[in-house]
Scaffold this active site. Structure first.
Site, short mmCIF file in Angstrom:
data_model
loop_
_atom_site.label_atom_id
_atom_site.label_comp_id
_atom_site.label_asym_id
_atom_site.label_seq_id
_atom_site.Cartn_x
_atom_site.Cartn_y
_atom_site.Cartn_z
N MET A 121 0.84 -1.19 0.00
CA MET A 121 0.00 0.00 0.00
C MET A 121 0.88 1.24 0.00
SD MET A 121 -2.97 -1.05 2.75
CE MET A 121 -1.77 -1.30 4.06
N CYS A 137 -4.34 2.65 11.09
CA CYS A 137 -3.88 2.15 9.79
C CYS A 137 -4.37 0.72 9.57
CB CYS A 137 -2.36 2.22 9.71
SG CYS A 137 -1.70 1.80 8.06
N CYS A 181 5.41 5.99 10.06
CA CYS A 181 5.98 6.20 8.73
C CYS A 181 5.98 7.67 8.32
CB CYS A 181 5.26 5.35 7.69
SG CYS A 181 3.52 5.76 7.43
#
Length: 351
Positions: free
Chosen positions: A30, A99, A195
């Site tokens: 992704m 997420c 991230c």
């Protein structure tokens, strides 16, 4: 059966893909965030361009197709914006939980259906078992790697179409399997950072994203002004460092009041309490208890779960009462309930 395998470029998802060799496999990564220039410099962060190439190499070695899916717009709306808004409202969020909830087990599920896949596979350390016609989420065999805490939002429908091949393995066993199969990422370090904040400077990221924060007062629990803070997003419950306040004794953040833009400071003893209010609760069984239940609960990822009583309120929220005071129960973090190895469910702490 056909499996869509989420490939992060790390050793865990690569071995998970290998262990699904009895399925027709499709690998995917992704694409969530554009900050590659920052991310690629930090080898303990995920989602870099190098990660994509590592995932592609593993799929090529095992002989199945690989795709990169662009979910950046959804990630920005559902993860990054929520992260920023939470901090600005005095909460400390866990974006990795979001997420999993909104990307891996929502958007990726949609893509799996489009590709005709029966299951979605990830490298999470957790187990799924079927008992008495219902799916049960359990802790991983390796207690040092267990990730069941971040998976509490899974539903019965999702559990029926998810596979966690690593749940019964230790991390050392996973690395050995990767080495035996010549994977390029067999010795790759685990990702640790968020991230989109690869340098760990949450407040700096928030200010770049949404503008400078308003300063305000540091207060004692009885209302005395101790000084000025830099903006509430710089602080979290239990914090001691980087306060810029000296009172002759250790002092901690014990509360954040977004309404009047104040940060409350106090002694360590003032961090301990026995009650937590939990909202947005997901009961994994799909069955909401009609009376108080005994369980164990944890209010942070690395915390050991503690004995508690959980009561469902009329509005669906859950009140947790711990047997012993818990340090730094923090709004925005998750409270997850366990019955032994079984995850009962979880939600977001609101008070």
């Amino acid at each position: 059966m056909k499996a869509l395998i989420a490939m992060s470029g790390g050793v865990d998802s690569s071995v998970a893909a290998l262990l699904m060799k009895d399925h027709e496999r499709i690998g995917c990564t992704m694409r969530l965030y554009d900050g590659d220039a920052q991310i690629v410099e930090r080898e303990n962060s995920c989602c870099s361009l190098d990660d994509v190439e590592d995932a592609r190499a593993v799929c090529r070695r095992m002989g199945f197709p690989y795709h990169v899916f662009n979910f950046k717009d959804d990630f920005e709306k559902k993860i990054i914006k929520k992260f920023v808004d939470s901090y600005r409202c005095g909460r400390t969020p866990n974006p990795c939980i979001d997420c999993n909830r909104y990307m891996k087990f929502d958007k990726l599920f949609d893509r799996a259906r489009e590709l005709g896949c029966d299951v979605v596979v990830t490298g999470h350390y957790a187990r799924i078992e079927e008992e008495n016609g219902r799916y049960v989420l359990k802790k991983a065999v390796d207690p040092t790697k267990d990730q069941s805490y971040v998976l509490y939002s899974l539903t019965q429908e999702q559990l029926g179409h998810v596979r966690f091949p690593l749940g019964g393995l230790t991390k050392n066993e996973v690395r050995r399997i990767a080495q035996e199969n010549g994977f390029v990422n067999a010795s790759k370090p685990d990702s640790q950072d968020i991230c989109f904040v690869p340098d760990g400077d949450y407040a700096g990221f928030i200010e770049r994203y949404s503008g400078a924060m308003e300063t305000g007062d540091f207060l004692t629990t009885d209302g005395r002004v101790l000084g000025r803070h830099k903006g509430i997003a710089h602080y979290t419950i239990g914090q001691r460092k980087h306060l810029g306040i000296s009172v002759g004794a250790p002092i901690y953040v014990v509360g954040i009041n977004a309404a009047d833009n104040t940060v409350i400071l106090g002694s360590e003893s003032e961090l301990f309490r026995t009650v937590a209010a939990v909202d947005d609760f997901n009961w994994i069984s799909g069955q909401v208890p009609d009376q108080s239940i005994r369980c164990k609960a944890k209010t942070r990822y690395r915390q050991k779960e503690q004995p508690a009583t959980a009561t469902v309120n009329d509005d669906g929220t859950v009140t947790l009462v711990f047997d012993e005071p818990i340090r730094a129960i923090t709004p925005g973090q998750a409270a997850v309930l366990y019955d032994g190895d079984v995850v009962l469910g979880g939600g977001v702490i609101v008070g």
